[in-house]
Design a protein around this motif. Structure first.
Motif, short mmCIF file in Angstrom:
data_model
loop_
_atom_site.label_atom_id
_atom_site.label_comp_id
_atom_site.label_asym_id
_atom_site.label_seq_id
_atom_site.Cartn_x
_atom_site.Cartn_y
_atom_site.Cartn_z
N THR A 259 0.84 -1.20 0.00
CA THR A 259 0.00 0.00 0.00
C THR A 259 0.88 1.25 0.00
O THR A 259 2.06 1.19 0.31
CB THR A 259 -0.92 0.04 1.23
N ARG A 262 -2.31 7.19 -2.44
CA ARG A 262 -3.07 7.04 -3.69
C ARG A 262 -2.56 8.03 -4.73
O ARG A 262 -2.39 9.21 -4.44
CB ARG A 262 -4.55 7.26 -3.43
N ASP B 231 -9.51 0.28 -6.91
CA ASP B 231 -8.60 -0.79 -6.49
C ASP B 231 -9.01 -2.12 -7.14
O ASP B 231 -8.17 -2.89 -7.59
CB ASP B 231 -8.62 -0.95 -4.97
N GLN B 248 -11.99 11.96 -8.56
CA GLN B 248 -11.67 11.03 -7.47
C GLN B 248 -12.44 11.47 -6.24
O GLN B 248 -11.86 11.74 -5.18
CB GLN B 248 -10.15 11.03 -7.20
N THR B 251 -11.81 10.78 -2.52
CA THR B 251 -10.68 11.32 -1.75
C THR B 251 -10.79 12.82 -1.50
O THR B 251 -9.96 13.38 -0.80
CB THR B 251 -9.35 11.09 -2.52
N GLY B 260 -3.80 3.46 -0.21
CA GLY B 260 -4.50 2.30 -0.74
C GLY B 260 -3.51 1.39 -1.41
O GLY B 260 -2.31 1.68 -1.43
#
Lengths: 340, 340
Positions: A259, A262, B231, B248, B251, B260
């Motif tokens: 991870t 993002r 994901d 997005q 977020t 993530g």
């Protein structure tokens, strides 16, 4: 005529980081070439990060190795015996063979190794082999930098990254490379002509390092590594940036899905293009790449280096060293000296 | 002639999710149009997810709003008074104005609102406005699907996603949409012609849902959302897949850098292209998009819907509802009825 032969087979599938138990050394017969085949004596063997994926059961773009079956990889060797009209004993060849001291292959699957200025045999596993071609197409076709662009390369002192940076310099760009030691940074800056090398073991603040090394932001990023280096580079992408995703060695030994921050939110404002690619897709143009790279190397425009581990039995160490960054340039295993 | 006017200014910058305190309602004068300007009475006001970015101090692609200064956005309105030769009282116009009941703008910055089949005034904020153009260029230029491709859309019941899916259907693809309620899924499947709608509130296993809805994998992914949906989609990308990163929203209200699963490793084997884009870059071709979209809507090939919040004072609720998924299709605020 040789009477003993050794090969490495996959001893067991690694969980996480491979170790010596991943590899098993076996004594086998020297194979006999059948009609159309050639018996090759291995002189040098290539170990490459992508091989880590072949050790897993889950198949990716390269076929999985099977436990108990020989590993495969690029080899430079000398023809011992030929049942194929194109080859005769004493010829130097390269191709994908098993990890063994002697192996047979169909003659059509081998290519000649032609000597040249600044080109030892091992160069055919590196700058003139798959890593060089990866750098060539990844830089020219995927990254496609413009003069004046700032190009960042991760894994910059490795076989692929070192060539990427030099091709990008030939294209008139500013080149910044991430590498894992002072020696590697000196190699980038003094031998390869990179504008700035960043030793990522000396700082945790890669963003700050980038602000200094790439004050105008990042137009092109060639990523061999992933992880925190890529996390930082993505925060510095300019409008119309391109990211070529070649490898992600930082994640290859992960035991759980890795991870991190993002990144999809980071590609919108710069309208960035992130492009995964595989060198195999460029196969019809491999001769073009090899010819171009050879010209550059012979003219002294592109430097190359090989890090050599001596002795067939030490191939596993050479492979494992890729993940601790032991190599500068291309990591090879020297198996034998040529007879001729 | 109107004597009262109200506007919303940025009350304070939100930390995380905005709330009513983010907005401050003020009574102001009805402005007087200067030479070249037009006084517009707001009929409908657009609220859009991208406005969340304008509330932050850090500037992204759209200019930051300042605390105490009026918010801005797309408006459909009626000309009350004109000091510009192109407009006269009673004309319906659209443009980017302040969040207010009356506002002035230079006449050159306004566009005519032309009535048409299946087209109410609000459609000019949605399918014929910025969201429709985003869908148009994002689908045609960025996603560029081929007949037979499987196209996945997140935020599929929203203003952009609902249009993306329908354009992709017109291109002969299989279209799968993620949306957040059974009502939205029915809207996708029954009204818009999506092949499958996935209610992401009904399952945590988006990969399994994809395996059922997209058994041949994902060739094209239009991402409005990010987070766990992306994901999952990234694990199902086919060779040569393209991901268009439009938004997005998952977020936008994050107070810390969201993390993530790392996705760069997932783009290599499929040689995927991930492309961020902004509709503003396509401005020279906006007329083309509007004309094409209008033809589709008038012919009944593309459906559109607006979710209407009544009353200027409720604009903040309409905006906040975008983040809880209150809207189907385009979220607008109905401010007034036309006079003419």
């Amino acid at each position: 005529m040789a009477t003993t032969n050794r090969q490495f087979v996959l001893g067991k599938r690694p969980e996480g980081t491979p170790d010596r138990d991943t590899f098993e050394l076996e004594e086998i017969e020297v194979p006999e070439p059948e009609y159309g085949e050639v018996l090759v004596r291995t002189l040098s063997l290539s170990v490459d990060p992508y091989m880590r994926g072949r050790m897993d059961e889950a198949e990716s773009y390269a076929e999985s190795w099977q436990v108990g079956e020989p590993m495969e990889g690029a080899v430079v060797g000398e023809v011992v015996e030929s049942e194929h009209e194109a080859w005769s004993a004493g010829a130097f060849v390269t191709g994908n063979l098993t990890w063994s001291e002697y192996a047979t292959a169909h003659g059509d699957r081998l290519s000649p190794v032609e000597p040249g200025e600044n080109l030892g045999l091992e160069a055919h596993l590196g700058v003139l082999g798959m890593p060089g071609r990866t750098a060539y197409f990844g830089t020219r076709d995927v990254l496609d930098p413009y003069p004046g662009d700032t190009v960042v390369v991760s894994g910059a002192a490795g076989a692929v990254g070192s060539t990427v940076g030099q091709i990008a310099k030939l294209a008139g760009t500013r080149v910044v490379g991430f590498a894992g030691s002072e020696e590697k940074v000196r190699y980038l800056e003094e031998d390869l002509g990179f504008d700035v090398g960043i030793n990522y073991t000396e700082t945790d603040d890669y963003r700050e390092a980038l602000d200094e090394a790439a004050p105008d932001g990042v137009d092109r990023y060639f990523d061999n590594v992933g992880g925190p280096i890529s996390d930082a580079v993505f925060t510095r992408l300019n409008v119309d940036a391109t990211v070529a995703v070649c490898g992600q060695i930082d994640t290859y030994n992960a035991t759980e899905a890795p991870t991190g921050p993002r990144k999809l939110p980071m590609v919108i404002a710069p309208r960035a293009t992130v492009q995964g690619f595989l060198v195999f897709d460029y196969e019809p143009r491999f001769p073009q790449a090899t010819e171009h790279l050879r010209e550059w190397v012979e003219a002294g425009d592109i430097e190359h280096r090989e890090t050599v581990v001596e002795g067939f039995e030490n191939a596993p160490d050479a492979f494992l060293g890729l993940f601790s960054g032991d190599n500068i340039g291309k990591q090879v295993v020297k198996v034998a000296e040529p007879d001729s």
